[in-house]
Design a protein around this motif. Structure first.
Motif, mmCIF file in Angstrom:
data_model
loop_
_atom_site.group_PDB
_atom_site.id
_atom_site.type_symbol
_atom_site.label_atom_id
_atom_site.label_comp_id
_atom_site.label_asym_id
_atom_site.label_seq_id
_atom_site.Cartn_x
_atom_site.Cartn_y
_atom_site.Cartn_z
ATOM 1 N N ARG A 1 15.648 12.165 38.906
ATOM 2 C CA ARG A 1 16.065 13.476 37.857
ATOM 3 C C ARG A 1 15.542 14.707 38.351
ATOM 4 O O ARG A 1 14.353 14.802 39.035
ATOM 5 C CB ARG A 1 15.153 12.984 36.524
ATOM 6 C CG ARG A 1 15.737 11.769 35.878
ATOM 7 C CD ARG A 1 14.463 10.784 35.179
ATOM 8 N NE ARG A 1 13.898 10.381 36.269
ATOM 9 C CZ ARG A 1 14.101 9.451 37.212
ATOM 10 N NH1 ARG A 1 14.761 8.513 36.888
ATOM 11 N NH2 ARG A 1 13.112 9.450 38.079
ATOM 12 N N MET A 2 16.333 15.530 38.130
ATOM 13 C CA MET A 2 15.824 17.051 38.738
ATOM 14 C C MET A 2 15.796 18.040 37.666
ATOM 15 O O MET A 2 16.779 18.249 36.889
ATOM 16 C CB MET A 2 16.791 17.472 39.911
ATOM 17 C CG MET A 2 16.522 16.492 41.066
ATOM 18 S SD MET A 2 17.632 17.089 42.508
ATOM 19 C CE MET A 2 16.472 18.501 43.138
ATOM 20 N N GLY B 1 20.625 11.672 42.025
ATOM 21 C CA GLY B 1 21.077 10.563 41.043
ATOM 22 C C GLY B 1 21.334 9.387 41.559
ATOM 23 O O GLY B 1 21.153 8.454 40.972
ATOM 24 N N THR C 1 21.944 17.220 43.772
ATOM 25 C CA THR C 1 21.809 16.583 42.646
ATOM 26 C C THR C 1 22.383 15.051 42.615
ATOM 27 O O THR C 1 21.927 13.997 41.947
ATOM 28 C CB THR C 1 22.100 17.262 41.223
ATOM 29 O OG1 THR C 1 23.683 17.684 41.414
ATOM 30 C CG2 THR C 1 21.433 18.479 41.207
ATOM 31 N N ASP C 2 23.642 14.982 43.180
ATOM 32 C CA ASP C 2 24.547 13.952 43.279
ATOM 33 C C ASP C 2 23.659 12.776 44.265
ATOM 34 O O ASP C 2 23.563 11.677 43.877
ATOM 35 C CB ASP C 2 25.829 14.167 43.852
ATOM 36 C CG ASP C 2 26.750 14.691 43.106
ATOM 37 O OD1 ASP C 2 26.539 14.672 42.003
ATOM 38 O OD2 ASP C 2 27.964 14.913 43.523
ATOM 39 N N TRP D 1 24.274 22.990 45.566
ATOM 40 C CA TRP D 1 23.393 22.292 44.659
ATOM 41 C C TRP D 1 23.689 20.829 44.257
ATOM 42 O O TRP D 1 23.021 19.833 44.056
ATOM 43 C CB TRP D 1 22.794 23.041 43.435
ATOM 44 C CG TRP D 1 21.450 24.072 44.019
ATOM 45 C CD1 TRP D 1 21.371 25.268 44.056
ATOM 46 C CD2 TRP D 1 20.213 23.538 44.618
ATOM 47 N NE1 TRP D 1 20.408 25.758 44.448
ATOM 48 C CE2 TRP D 1 19.765 24.814 44.887
ATOM 49 C CE3 TRP D 1 19.598 22.282 44.718
ATOM 50 C CZ2 TRP D 1 18.264 24.706 45.198
ATOM 51 C CZ3 TRP D 1 18.409 22.348 45.306
ATOM 52 C CH2 TRP D 1 17.822 23.562 45.515
ATOM 53 N N ARG D 2 25.246 20.655 44.074
ATOM 54 C CA ARG D 2 25.881 19.708 43.437
ATOM 55 C C ARG D 2 25.551 18.387 44.296
ATOM 56 O O ARG D 2 25.399 17.283 43.944
ATOM 57 C CB ARG D 2 27.249 19.933 43.150
ATOM 58 C CG ARG D 2 28.030 18.606 42.887
ATOM 59 C CD ARG D 2 27.546 17.937 41.476
ATOM 60 N NE ARG D 2 27.691 18.227 40.179
ATOM 61 C CZ ARG D 2 27.510 17.856 39.167
ATOM 62 N NH1 ARG D 2 27.013 16.736 38.882
ATOM 63 N NH2 ARG D 2 27.646 18.586 37.995
ATOM 64 N N PHE E 1 21.910 19.678 37.433
ATOM 65 C CA PHE E 1 20.483 19.760 37.092
ATOM 66 C C PHE E 1 20.285 19.237 35.731
ATOM 67 O O PHE E 1 21.235 19.601 34.944
ATOM 68 C CB PHE E 1 19.669 20.748 37.396
ATOM 69 C CG PHE E 1 19.512 21.089 38.757
ATOM 70 C CD1 PHE E 1 18.430 20.600 39.575
ATOM 71 C CD2 PHE E 1 20.478 22.222 39.365
ATOM 72 C CE1 PHE E 1 18.149 20.876 40.848
ATOM 73 C CE2 PHE E 1 20.161 22.291 40.811
ATOM 74 C CZ PHE E 1 19.133 21.804 41.554
ATOM 75 N N TYR F 1 15.623 15.694 49.322
ATOM 76 C CA TYR F 1 15.159 15.573 47.846
ATOM 77 C C TYR F 1 15.417 14.199 47.586
ATOM 78 O O TYR F 1 14.777 13.376 46.734
ATOM 79 C CB TYR F 1 16.167 16.383 46.924
ATOM 80 C CG TYR F 1 15.317 17.719 46.934
ATOM 81 C CD1 TYR F 1 14.214 18.197 46.223
ATOM 82 C CD2 TYR F 1 15.711 19.123 47.277
ATOM 83 C CE1 TYR F 1 13.507 19.241 46.119
ATOM 84 C CE2 TYR F 1 15.182 20.425 47.458
ATOM 85 C CZ TYR F 1 13.975 20.337 46.748
ATOM 86 O OH TYR F 1 13.487 21.484 46.650
#
Length: 366
Positions: free
Chosen positions: A100-101, A95, A91-92, A87-88, A172, A49
């Motif tokens: 952006r997610m 970011g 997203t980290d 998931w963190r 998120f 991602y």
């Protein structure tokens, strides 16, 4: 040879609720089966991602809000602390790369198997999927799902709300409620999969009720500006036959419009069809359109750019692309430069796990 940058409305900045998007390109949710057997995302997913963080928005793949909602093996989930922590990491990483997610919440309903979840699938009616389903032991016949009771419906609505809160805890910016492609919410909406005679069946108002209640609960849990909904009008994947598409989807849009949600995401949108324009008129906020590109078959050479620009001209605000982002981590830059695109590798690597066909697609040379 120096490429000439190409002006395109797809590359213009936009807003999505509180988010400032650097372009109008959305990476569509794409099931890739790269989570652990326990549904926990790992470092490979974070890499995947983050490679695609230049998208205006990434909508992460369908993720189960509870154990019984699992579709296939190695699908991510978001219903316990380990899922949130996994998931963190993702997203980290996104970011840190400037992205952006949102996270798509997907309950499979009858699209599931006890060999995958350990549980008998639930559905609006006891009507099995009319095809085999992938399991760790190979493809097997689908099982007859258990018809959901009113208590099942209430608890599933609550599970979606909890999953949405978990998604925000995981970093998120919001969630997308999956009401498309023959999964649970879509099964309630379709005539051939919903034979109920109670308040959740029969009329259009009855068949959209469950989807509306799920979205209302999610919006109440995390704020409507952080909630989108995905629909697939007329799509027959997973054995779905809506029966009354032209009435169903405008009614759903009208029921959801007062909630002031972040967006409506229309799959296989066609600007030549009246229904697209009906939904555009009915929807008061951002409309994400996913172009009706040929599938199966090779990706168009432009990755869907021409169709995406047609959708923007017809009233869409953002355009989601799937396979183009899958094969081109730097899709935004390639479109800006009118550079050739990587083709999708049709070598059996879509869902098999591992980095091949996942994180190893090349980017343009500097």
């Amino acid at each position: 040879m120096t490429q000439t940058p190409a002006a395109s409305p797809l590359l213009e900045p936009a807003r999505l609720g509180p988010l400032h998007l650097p372009n109008r390109l959305v990476m569509a949710p794409l099931t890739r089966n790269r989570a652990g057997a326990d549904g926990v995302p790992g470092p490979m997913m974070a890499t995947y991602y983050a490679q695609r963080a230049s998208a205006g928005l990434i909508i992460a793949e369908g993720t189960t809000p509870n154990a019984v909602g699992q579709t296939y093996p190695d699908i991510p989930a978001i219903h316990n602390d380990a899922h949130v922590a996994g998931w963190r990491q993702v997203t980290d990483a996104v970011g840190a790369a400037g992205g952006r997610m949102f996270l798509q919440l997907q309950h499979g309903g009858r699209v599931g198997h006890p060999d995958n979840s350990g549980l008998l699938p639930l559905a609006p009616s006891p009507i099995p999927l009319p095809e085999t389903i992938h399991t760790p032991g190979g493809r097997k016949d689908a099982v007859v799902p258990r018809e959901m009771t009113l208590d099942d419906i209430r608890s599933t609505v609550a599970d979606f709300a909890t999953a949405a809160r978990n998604a925000l805890d995981a970093g998120f910016a919001g969630v997308e409620v999956h009401a498309a492609n023959g999964h649970l919410l879509h099964q309630f909406m379709a005539q051939n999969t919903n034979h109920r005679t109670d308040a959740y069946g029969g009329s259009v108002a009855g068949r959209i009720r469950f989807a509306v209640e799920v979205v209302q609960a999610v919006a109440a849990a995390i704020g409507p500006e952080r909630v989108g909904v995905r629909v697939s009008p007329g799509v027959t994947v997973n054995g779905i036959d809506e029966g009354d598409t032209e009435a169903l989807h405008p009614a759903l849009a009208a029921a959801l419009a007062p909630l002031d949600l972040a967006y409506l995401h229309v799959v296989f949108a066609d600007p030549d069809q009246p229904l697209f324009h009906t939904l555009r008129r009915a929807w008061p906020s951002t409309l994400i359109a996913n172009p009706a590109l040929p599938y199966p078959g090779p990706l168009p050479a432009d990755g869907g750019r021409r169709e995406g620009e047609r959708l923007l001209a017809a009233g869409a605000d953002l355009v989601s692309l799937g396979r183009a982002f899958l094969a081109n981590p730097d899709l935004v830059e390639r479109l800006r430069l009118s550079a050739p695109l990587n083709p999708v590798r049709d070598d059996g690597l879509m869902y098999v796990g591992g980095e091949a066909g996942y994180t190893d697609y090349p980017v343009l040379a500097a």
